[in-house]
Design a protein around this motif. Structure first.
Motif, PDB file in Angstrom:
ATOM      1  N   LYS A  71      23.888  31.850  -3.124  1.00  8.17           N
ATOM      2  CA  LYS A  71      24.793  32.802  -3.209  1.00  8.17           C
ATOM      3  C   LYS A  71      24.729  34.279  -4.048  1.00  8.17           C
ATOM      4  O   LYS A  71      25.128  35.249  -3.542  1.00  8.17           O
ATOM      5  CB  LYS A  71      26.060  32.368  -3.867  1.00  8.17           C
ATOM      6  CG  LYS A  71      27.260  32.991  -3.891  1.00  8.17           C
ATOM      7  CD  LYS A  71      28.399  32.244  -4.367  1.00  8.17           C
ATOM      8  CE  LYS A  71      29.806  33.327  -5.001  1.00  8.17           C
ATOM      9  NZ  LYS A  71      30.868  32.556  -5.705  1.00  8.17           N
ATOM     10  N   TYR A  90      30.397  26.893   2.281  1.00  6.43           N
ATOM     11  CA  TYR A  90      31.515  27.120   1.538  1.00  6.43           C
ATOM     12  C   TYR A  90      31.399  28.362   0.483  1.00  6.43           C
ATOM     13  O   TYR A  90      32.293  29.258   0.503  1.00  6.43           O
ATOM     14  CB  TYR A  90      31.739  25.795   0.844  1.00  6.43           C
ATOM     15  CG  TYR A  90      32.316  24.908   1.721  1.00  6.43           C
ATOM     16  CD1 TYR A  90      33.730  24.757   2.456  1.00  6.43           C
ATOM     17  CD2 TYR A  90      31.614  23.585   1.585  1.00  6.43           C
ATOM     18  CE1 TYR A  90      33.862  23.606   3.161  1.00  6.43           C
ATOM     19  CE2 TYR A  90      31.988  22.488   2.297  1.00  6.43           C
ATOM     20  CZ  TYR A  90      33.312  22.595   3.142  1.00  6.43           C
ATOM     21  OH  TYR A  90      33.511  21.352   3.776  1.00  6.43           O
ATOM     22  N   TRP A  91      30.217  28.199  -0.189  1.00  4.40           N
ATOM     23  CA  TRP A  91      29.769  29.150  -1.283  1.00  4.40           C
ATOM     24  C   TRP A  91      29.765  30.701  -0.569  1.00  4.40           C
ATOM     25  O   TRP A  91      30.158  31.598  -1.123  1.00  4.40           O
ATOM     26  CB  TRP A  91      28.642  28.845  -1.757  1.00  4.40           C
ATOM     27  CG  TRP A  91      28.737  27.522  -2.481  1.00  4.40           C
ATOM     28  CD1 TRP A  91      28.783  26.162  -2.208  1.00  4.40           C
ATOM     29  CD2 TRP A  91      28.800  27.281  -3.990  1.00  4.40           C
ATOM     30  NE1 TRP A  91      28.910  25.297  -3.179  1.00  4.40           N
ATOM     31  CE2 TRP A  91      28.661  25.871  -4.275  1.00  4.40           C
ATOM     32  CE3 TRP A  91      29.024  28.017  -5.140  1.00  4.40           C
ATOM     33  CZ2 TRP A  91      29.116  25.230  -5.496  1.00  4.40           C
ATOM     34  CZ3 TRP A  91      29.000  27.721  -6.425  1.00  4.40           C
ATOM     35  CH2 TRP A  91      28.999  26.236  -6.490  1.00  4.40           C
ATOM     36  N   LYS A  93      30.863  31.813   2.301  1.00  7.13           N
ATOM     37  CA  LYS A  93      32.075  32.486   2.758  1.00  7.13           C
ATOM     38  C   LYS A  93      33.031  33.015   1.521  1.00  7.13           C
ATOM     39  O   LYS A  93      33.380  34.175   1.776  1.00  7.13           O
ATOM     40  CB  LYS A  93      32.812  31.270   3.491  1.00  7.13           C
ATOM     41  CG  LYS A  93      33.905  31.750   4.083  1.00  7.13           C
ATOM     42  CD  LYS A  93      34.776  30.663   4.717  1.00  7.13           C
ATOM     43  CE  LYS A  93      36.262  31.570   5.593  1.00  7.13           C
ATOM     44  NZ  LYS A  93      36.811  30.577   6.495  1.00  7.13           N
ATOM     45  N   LYS A  94      32.884  32.467   0.563  1.00  5.47           N
ATOM     46  CA  LYS A  94      33.630  33.159  -0.624  1.00  5.47           C
ATOM     47  C   LYS A  94      33.044  34.267  -1.259  1.00  5.47           C
ATOM     48  O   LYS A  94      33.619  35.057  -1.619  1.00  5.47           O
ATOM     49  CB  LYS A  94      33.468  31.891  -1.835  1.00  5.47           C
ATOM     50  CG  LYS A  94      34.382  30.595  -1.573  1.00  5.47           C
ATOM     51  CD  LYS A  94      34.206  29.801  -2.695  1.00  5.47           C
ATOM     52  CE  LYS A  94      35.133  28.612  -2.723  1.00  5.47           C
ATOM     53  NZ  LYS A  94      35.255  27.581  -3.675  1.00  5.47           N
ATOM     54  N   ALA A  95      31.556  34.455  -0.941  1.00  4.06           N
ATOM     55  CA  ALA A  95      30.853  35.691  -1.192  1.00  4.06           C
ATOM     56  C   ALA A  95      30.970  36.601  -0.150  1.00  4.06           C
ATOM     57  O   ALA A  95      30.273  37.791  -0.230  1.00  4.06           O
ATOM     58  CB  ALA A  95      29.694  35.249  -1.655  1.00  4.06           C
ATOM     59  N   ASN A  96      31.811  36.243   0.972  1.00  4.32           N
ATOM     60  CA  ASN A  96      31.940  37.337   2.058  1.00  4.32           C
ATOM     61  C   ASN A  96      30.516  37.562   2.892  1.00  4.32           C
ATOM     62  O   ASN A  96      30.390  38.736   3.131  1.00  4.32           O
ATOM     63  CB  ASN A  96      32.527  38.555   1.911  1.00  4.32           C
ATOM     64  CG  ASN A  96      33.911  38.402   1.538  1.00  4.32           C
ATOM     65  OD1 ASN A  96      34.770  37.556   2.029  1.00  4.32           O
ATOM     66  ND2 ASN A  96      34.580  39.046   0.256  1.00  4.32           N
ATOM     67  N   GLN A 138      32.689  26.589   8.191  1.00  6.86           N
ATOM     68  CA  GLN A 138      33.055  27.971   7.456  1.00  6.86           C
ATOM     69  C   GLN A 138      32.142  29.084   7.919  1.00  6.86           C
ATOM     70  O   GLN A 138      32.086  30.103   7.583  1.00  6.86           O
ATOM     71  CB  GLN A 138      32.802  27.596   6.032  1.00  6.86           C
ATOM     72  CG  GLN A 138      33.699  26.391   5.189  1.00  6.86           C
ATOM     73  CD  GLN A 138      35.225  26.509   5.659  1.00  6.86           C
ATOM     74  OE1 GLN A 138      35.538  27.666   5.470  1.00  6.86           O
ATOM     75  NE2 GLN A 138      35.772  25.734   6.240  1.00  6.86           N
TER      76      GLN A 138
END
Length: 402
Positions: A71, A90-91, A93-96, A138
């Protein structure tokens, strides 16, 4: 464009190493102006004798430490090359971050015992694997290695077909036929006479590989008093399989060759007369391609992805039909024209499966995810960067994430 290839730990999965190496090589060939960064987790120190503690450390490294490090990296596209690492999506996606995942098969969803039979902590492993593989939903896009696997992803993970692209695996140029004079020497090395029918089985011993049908076929051929020998590479025979060999006095006509190097595996394919690959399930079926590339006729199953790979260049049978497999062996050995025709069809078929072709399909996925303006800016920026790097001989980088 800067592409981060998110790899498995070294030697964690031989087939994933082959896939990652082939994809990177293909991308560097068809998009030489791109920067390819390979992210590799560091190995986890182990404590001798404490298998549970070692397992927990591996879980921590794989499912927490490695995703955090991935990430933190900068790239236009992150490509997770194994669906078992889908949790990293998942990680990201959270970081766009734009993310692509390759799904090779979903056999562990269909047959969870595949995990239980191998894991030191089976219940934990099964739960974590399921969580990880569901993470591929994701991703911005999913690449599958066969249309059959794409169907599984759609049905088992409820992914829309438009989010999936099929980009088949490929075979390395290393796999090719050897001159006849070399084959004589190879057979002598493995103590196989010229008139012996040499069968070959390559791969693991998971139930889906259907190795027992190979052994039953060997027994049937021996009962017909045919000179036959079976070579096995990859996983050793199970206790049950060894008992079968002993019970039916087949040990003298079987040789286990361990886990050979790629170069030695090419030699073994050339030594063999027939590859036996009667799997119940394959997400792709690399051994079929590898054998055909070496000019070795193939008998394989008519189920899952195998017809996609084999086309009309292999003999396809019901995976448990021992009589049909025995008949196919007879046909190949007694009909020279048929054997030659099948060999030629195999050599022609594998020409379509190159890593450059696969990489082109994957590269188009990357480009489809990038906004046009961003793609243009990325191309110009990395072209300039690579021009500068070329002066000191750098075309790509490999990061070991510690």
């Amino acid at each position: 464009m800067r592409v981060a290839i998110v790899r498995r730990a070294p030697s964690a999965s031989f087939s994933m190493d082959v896939y990652a190496d082939g994809l990177v090589s293909g991308l560097k060939t068809i998009r030489p102006d791109w920067e390819i960064v390979e992210l590799i987790p560091s190995s986890t120190p182990t404590n001798e004798g404490n298998t549970i503690l070692n397992g927990l450390k591996k879980y921590y490294q794989r499912y927490w430490q490695y995703p955090i490090k991935v990430k933190s990296r900068k790239a236009d596209i992150f490509h997770i090359i194994d669906h078992s690492d889908g949790h990293i999506a998942y990680w990201l996606k959270k970081a766009n971050q734009l993310t692509v995942v390759t799904c090779h098969d979903l056999i562990n969803l269909l047959q969870p015992e595949n995990i239980s039979d191998q894991a030191k902590l089976p219940l934990i492993s099964a739960a974590i694997w399921k969580y990880a593989v569901q993470g591929i939903r994701q991703a911005n896009h999913i690449v599958t290695v066969s249309a059959y696997t794409a169907k599984d992803v759609t049905q088992l993970l409820n992914v829309q077909p438009g989010q999936i692209t099929v980009a088949p695996n490929a075979v390395e140029p290393l796999f090719q036929p050897f001159p006849p004079e070399q084959l004589v020497k190879f057979r002598q090395r493995y103590r196989i006479s010229p008139n012996t029918i040499c069968l070959l089985n390559v791969g693991s011993n998971h139930p889906r590989k259907n190795v027992f049908t190979v052994l039953h076929t060997l027994q049937a051929l021996r009962l017909k008093e045919l000179p036959v020998h079976l070579l096995k590479t990859g996983a050793d025979f199970t206790v049950e399989q060894k008992t079968f060999l002993q019970t039916h006095n087949l040990e003298s006509c079987v040789t286990y060759l361990g886990k050979p190097s790629r170069a030695t595996l090419v030699e073994i394919y050339n030594v063999a007369d027939i590859l036996m690959a009667p799997s119940f399930y394959e997400g792709f079926g690399m051994t079929v391609l590898e054998a055909m590339a070496c000019g070795t006729p193939v008998i394989t199953s008519n189920v899952t992805s195998l017809p996609e790979v084999a086309g009309d260049a292999a003999i396809m049978v019901e995976p448990t039909d021992v009589n049909a497999i025995v008949e196919a062996v007879h046909h190949l050995q007694n009909d020279v024209d048929y054997r030659t025709s099948l060999r030629q069809k195999g050599l022609e078929r594998v020409r379509a499966f190159t890593w450059e072709t696969t990489a082109e399909q994957v590269a188009q996925v990357y480009e489809s995810l990038m906004p046009d303006q961003a793609l243009q800016r990325s191309s110009k920026h990395h072209a300039a960067t690579n021009a500068s790097r070329s002066q000191i001989g750098l075309q790509s980088t490999v990061d070991h994430l510690r």
